[in-house]
Design an enzyme around this catalytic site. Structure first.
Site, PDB file in Angstrom:
ATOM      1  N   SER A 105      76.201  36.621 -45.223  1.00  0.00           N
ATOM      2  CA  SER A 105      77.327  35.551 -44.964  1.00  0.00           C
ATOM      3  C   SER A 105      76.719  34.833 -43.622  1.00  0.00           C
ATOM      4  CB  SER A 105      78.517  35.980 -44.770  1.00  0.00           C
ATOM      5  OG  SER A 105      79.438  34.724 -45.036  1.00  0.00           O
ATOM      6  N   ASP A 135      80.651  32.123 -55.630  1.00  0.00           N
ATOM      7  CA  ASP A 135      80.851  32.445 -54.322  1.00  0.00           C
ATOM      8  C   ASP A 135      81.779  31.410 -53.557  1.00  0.00           C
ATOM      9  OD1 ASP A 135      80.714  32.786 -51.536  1.00  0.00           O
ATOM     10  OD2 ASP A 135      78.870  33.930 -51.696  1.00  0.00           O
ATOM     11  N   HIS A 149      81.485  35.836 -53.299  1.00  0.00           N
ATOM     12  CA  HIS A 149      80.907  36.099 -51.916  1.00  0.00           C
ATOM     13  C   HIS A 149      80.918  37.887 -51.755  1.00  0.00           C
ATOM     14  CE1 HIS A 149      80.052  34.600 -47.898  1.00  0.00           C
ATOM     15  NE2 HIS A 149      80.804  35.880 -47.549  1.00  0.00           N
TER      16      HIS A 149
END
Length: 680
Positions: free
Chosen positions: A533, A618, A653
């Site tokens: 991330s 995501d 995610h």
């Protein structure tokens, strides 16, 4: 497929007041375009072909990791409102089973939710919040079956087991009951931006269309979160951004009442509120960057009435608090380590809990009741599995209730942890948490995996991972770099790695790499890096700056197209990020972002071996950022090292759902690293 996929070049002009950039792969953001899906599938096919020599290794790693987990397991129960609540896993089950027992642990078990049953028919399944009504008769729970973090809120009658007819869509996942056992408060998300922006009031048994809007936030930089005070007397609505906060509240026994403003939002003022007796307690950083604790009467919340309970300290960051009838417990950070401080209300007598390891994590756990001298806390380190303790604050006696069972012959004494400090170029010392198996030799030849995050003030503390043993037992060292941008060393540590100081985050990481090489923990031929991330942004920036330092890199769901994303207010979560990265509609931030944005700074040079992962659904970092980055790297880089993109077409995610399926992701990452070292 011996040759990698080649993405079509379709030049797209990105016009801003400060210049025009050309994005040759902008078209990859068309999620429903069959050509986009074909490209992602082609990359997956190429990944499978290139990783084929390590397929058996990947399966062995997965079985190793799975084999360390006790399949039939149970959490330590905690008592709340007359019931003992716990979570258990059944053999072969991917998902938790939520349970409770009335009155005592010898009472019959009641299953609240069985995630294994609810997940059937879904490729992805995640249970969000669970809240039981005050009369213990109704459960509010939420579920996400797409991985966009848009939860559907449902209600179950705990006496009959029947579901109520309503299903509240597009919620954040948590619900708060009023004391009437009929009224529920929840926040809704914008389905496009994914911002929590509305507070709604729902009557049990009615359709969502009849719900009442209580509050709507119009500033896209602020998020909403609704919760109940520990005393159960108040409903709090927390309205927060990165640098500012506002709390509104109403009495839980007056659910039709108007929200009251605790303190109107102010620039650069973060605060949170808890209730105890006649007072509200406030954690605030107003003229106190490391936070202080104050209190004020429930009848007067004006700042002038606030009284200091625990003053600000320059060397200690005050992270959180837990209130008991006779004690106050504070979670603090000093020199990058967590500490638990116990203060007796009656006389101010205080002490700290002792932990005895050089690097560790200790945190206040679930403590729903006021009238107890016992603190429940959690403890873990790089060598100590996650443990749950009860601590008698009066006698200072610790009771270990459970230590995570690690099967497969694990012994914590077989591993060693260290705390070292790497000098950054500006003289700042960066803490490192290091673990390796005993017998590790610092001769510059050993493999080492270096990990960091370094954004949003999130601290990456030293915690145990049974999966990580698969690397340590193969001779790896594992290092967490507590770089600036996190909050391990207080608020100034965060301020030193955000907005116009963001470059410190990246150079801290590479300075840590140089230190580890100089101290002969590893070498550039055996050093690997990993981040996800915003940590994937770190990986992208580091690769552009100093690719020569690394043998291989794993960038998971990486945020790499910083300027384009931050200029597009239609992309989920963008506008709320201005306090972290800056607003690129202002030239100083535009120019600074452009100087480090990984996608914009790809250039003709040799890059190390690279595995990039993403999820089609995501909600945090859109799949097209890593996809575009890989396409541009393929067309630009000058080496013949591996460059792989793996897209999970059914996840978001957080990757795959389920406790075992998620291990597949880890096994894939580790197989990539080990394959580069020649293991098959």
């Amino acid at each position: 497929m011996s040759q990698p996929p080649v993405a079509l070049i379709k030049a797209h002009a990105l016009v801003s007041p400060f210049g025009t950039r050309t994005d040759n792969y902008y078209w990859l953001n068309e999620r429903e375009n069959p050509a986009v899906l074909d490209y992602l599938k082609a990359e997956n096919d190429y990944f499978d072909q290139q990783m084929a020599p390590a397929k058996d290794l990947e399966e062995r790693l997965f079985q190793e990791m799975k084999g360390r987990i006790r399949e039939q397991d149970e959490s330590v129960p905690y008592r709340d409102n007359g019931y003992f609540y716990y979570v258990r896993f059944v053999e072969g089950g991917e998902y938790p089973v939520y349970c409770r027992k009335p009155g005592s642990l010898e009472a019959p078990e009641q299953v609240l939710l069985d995630g294994n049953e609810l997940s059937q028919g879904h490729d992805y399944y995640h249970i969000g919040g669970l809240e039981v009504s005050d009369d213990n008769r109704t459960l509010a729970y939420s579920e996400d079956t797409v991985s966009r973090r848009l939860y559907t809120l449902r209600f179950r009658n705990l006496e009959t087991g029947e579901l109520y007819p309503e299903a509240l869509a597009n919620t954040s996942g948590n619900a708060v009951w009023a004391t009437d056992n009929q009224t529920v408060f929840y926040t809704r998300k914008d389905p496009d931006t994914l911002l929590d922006y509305q507070l709604w009031r729902h009557a049990l048994g009615t359709d969502q269309a009849a719900d009442e809007l209580v509050y709507e936030e119009t500033d896209a930089a602020f998020y909403l979160h609704v919760h109940r005070s520990k005393s159960r007397e108040y409903v709090f609505l927390s309205i927060g951004s990165t640098m500012s906060a506002e709390v509104r509240y109403l009495r839980a026994d007056q659910p039709r009442g108007e929200l009251q403003v605790f303190l109107a939002r102010e620039d650069d003022h973060l605060y949170e509120v808890e209730h105890f007796g006649p007072d509200f307690y406030v954690l605030s950083n107003d003229h106190a960057p490391n936070f202080q604790l104050l209190k004020t009467s429930v009848t007067d919340t004006a700042k002038a009435a606030w009284q200091v309970v625990v003053a600000h300290r320059d060397d200690v960051f005050l992270e959180n608090m837990e209130l008991f009838r006779e004690y106050l417990v504070l979670g603090e950070r000093q020199e990058g380590l967590l500490r638990l401080r116990v203060i007796r209300w009656a006389d101010g007598q205080e002490h700290y809990l002792a932990f005895g390891e050089p690097t560790y994590t200790a945190a206040i756990s679930i403590n729903p009741e006021f009238d107890t001298p016992v603190l429940r806390y959690g403890y873990t380190s790089l060598t100590t599995p996650t443990s749950t303790f009860d601590y008698d604050m009066a006698t200072r006696a610790k009771t270990l209730l459970k230590e995570q069972t690690v099967l497969g012959g694990f012994r914590k004494d077989d591993y060693t942890t260290e705390r070292r400090y790497a000098p950054a170029a500006d003289g700042t010392l960066i803490p490192l948490s290091i673990v390796y198996r005993k017998g590790f030799v610092r001769n510059g030849k050993a493999p080492l995996l270096q990990y960091a995050y370094g954004s949003y003030g999130l601290s990456m503390d030293a915690t145990f991972s049974s999966s990580r043993l698969s690397l340590l037992d193969r001779g790896f060292a594992y290092v967490i770099c507590h770089i600036r941008g996190g909050q391990e060393l207080g608020r100034q540590w965060y301020e030193g790695g955000k907005k116009l100081t963001k470059m410190n985050t990246f150079t801290d990481f590479t300075d840590c790499s140089r230190f580890l090489i100089a101290e002969k923990y590893t070498s550039a031929d055996t050093l690997f890096a990993m981040g996800g991330s915003a940590g994937g942004l770190l990986m992208g920036a580091v690769l552009n700056l100093h690719p020569e330092l690394y043998k291989g890199v794993v960038a998971a769901v990486p945020f790499v197209d910083v300027v384009t994303t931050m200029l597009d207010e239609s992309i989920p979560l963008t506008t709320g990020e201005y306090d972290e990265w800056g607003n690129p509609n202002q030239q100083q931030f535009y120019d600074y972002m452009l100087s480090y944005s990984p996608y914009d700074n790809v250039r003709a040079q040799a890059y190390p071996n690279l595995l990039v992962t993403t999820g089609l659904h995501d909600s945090q970092v859109q799949y097209f950022e890593p996809a575009k980055w890989v396409a541009k790297l393929r067309a630009t880089k000058t080496d013949h090292n591996l460059l792989l993109l793996h897209t999970d077409l059914s996840a978001g995610h957080g990757g795959a759902s389920g406790r075992f399926q998620s291990l597949r992701d880890t096994a894939r990452h580790y197989a990539f690293l080990l394959m580069l070292l020649g293991e098959q």
